[in-house]
Write a protein that holds these residues in place. Structure first.
Motif, PDB file in Angstrom:
ATOM      1  N   ILE A 172      37.951  42.646  36.382  1.00 44.14           N
ATOM      2  CA  ILE A 172      38.295  41.227  36.343  1.00 44.14           C
ATOM      3  C   ILE A 172      39.805  41.043  36.262  1.00 44.14           C
ATOM      4  N   GLY A 173      40.471  41.880  35.489  1.00 44.51           N
ATOM      5  CA  GLY A 173      41.932  41.813  35.392  1.00 44.51           C
ATOM      6  C   GLY A 173      42.613  42.082  36.722  1.00 44.51           C
ATOM      7  N   VAL A 174      42.114  43.057  37.472  1.00 45.31           N
ATOM      8  CA  VAL A 174      42.696  43.361  38.782  1.00 45.31           C
ATOM      9  C   VAL A 174      42.466  42.208  39.746  1.00 45.31           C
ATOM     10  N   ILE A 175      41.293  41.600  39.720  1.00 42.93           N
ATOM     11  CA  ILE A 175      40.996  40.460  40.599  1.00 42.93           C
ATOM     12  C   ILE A 175      41.914  39.285  40.273  1.00 42.93           C
ATOM     13  N   ILE A 176      42.049  38.973  39.003  1.00 42.43           N
ATOM     14  CA  ILE A 176      42.921  37.854  38.602  1.00 42.43           C
ATOM     15  C   ILE A 176      44.372  38.135  38.977  1.00 42.43           C
ATOM     16  N   ALA A 177      44.818  39.363  38.740  1.00 41.20           N
ATOM     17  CA  ALA A 177      46.198  39.713  39.098  1.00 41.20           C
ATOM     18  C   ALA A 177      46.433  39.613  40.598  1.00 41.20           C
ATOM     19  N   SER A 178      45.452  39.995  41.401  1.00 41.18           N
ATOM     20  CA  SER A 178      45.617  39.926  42.855  1.00 41.18           C
ATOM     21  C   SER A 178      45.629  38.480  43.339  1.00 41.18           C
ATOM     22  N   ILE A 179      44.939  37.575  42.650  1.00 41.29           N
ATOM     23  CA  ILE A 179      44.946  36.153  43.031  1.00 41.29           C
ATOM     24  C   ILE A 179      46.279  35.528  42.707  1.00 41.29           C
ATOM     25  N   PHE A 180      46.808  35.773  41.524  1.00 47.10           N
ATOM     26  CA  PHE A 180      48.037  35.119  41.087  1.00 47.10           C
ATOM     27  C   PHE A 180      49.302  35.742  41.659  1.00 47.10           C
ATOM     28  N   PHE A 181      49.291  37.008  41.989  1.00 49.19           N
ATOM     29  CA  PHE A 181      50.499  37.699  42.411  1.00 49.19           C
ATOM     30  C   PHE A 181      50.430  38.136  43.875  1.00 49.19           C
ATOM     31  N   LYS A 182      49.903  37.270  44.743  1.00 45.66           N
ATOM     32  CA  LYS A 182      49.842  37.580  46.176  1.00 45.66           C
ATOM     33  C   LYS A 182      51.173  37.414  46.815  1.00 45.66           C
TER      34      LYS A 182
END
Length: 71
Positions: free
Chosen positions: A61-71
């Motif tokens: 979940i942390g990796v998914i959230i990080a990939s959404i916010f830091f594209k």
């Protein structure tokens, strides 16, 4: 019957398993504190399969959230 003596490593593991059965919530605290000075193997081994599953879900979940916010 097997008359061999228990090694010190086997005795430590047996005592650790007995403690896990007696105090599972204290074990979670020990696992996270052990992660500060130990390895991932120590953390996963002391958390058990449920704790390991939760840890993996949190990482995913942390990796998914990080990939959404830091594209």
């Amino acid at each position: 019957m097997n008359n061999r003596q228990e090694t010190s490593e086997e005795k430590r593991e047996r005592l650790r398993q007995e403690e896990l059965k007696i105090n599972p919530t204290g074990n979670m605290n020990d696992a996270f504190n052990r992660a500060n000075s130990g390895s991932l193997v120590d953390l996963v081994g002391s958390l058990g399969w449920k704790g390991t599953g939760i840890l993996i879900l949190v990482i995913i979940i942390g990796v998914i959230i990080a990939s959404i916010f830091f594209k």
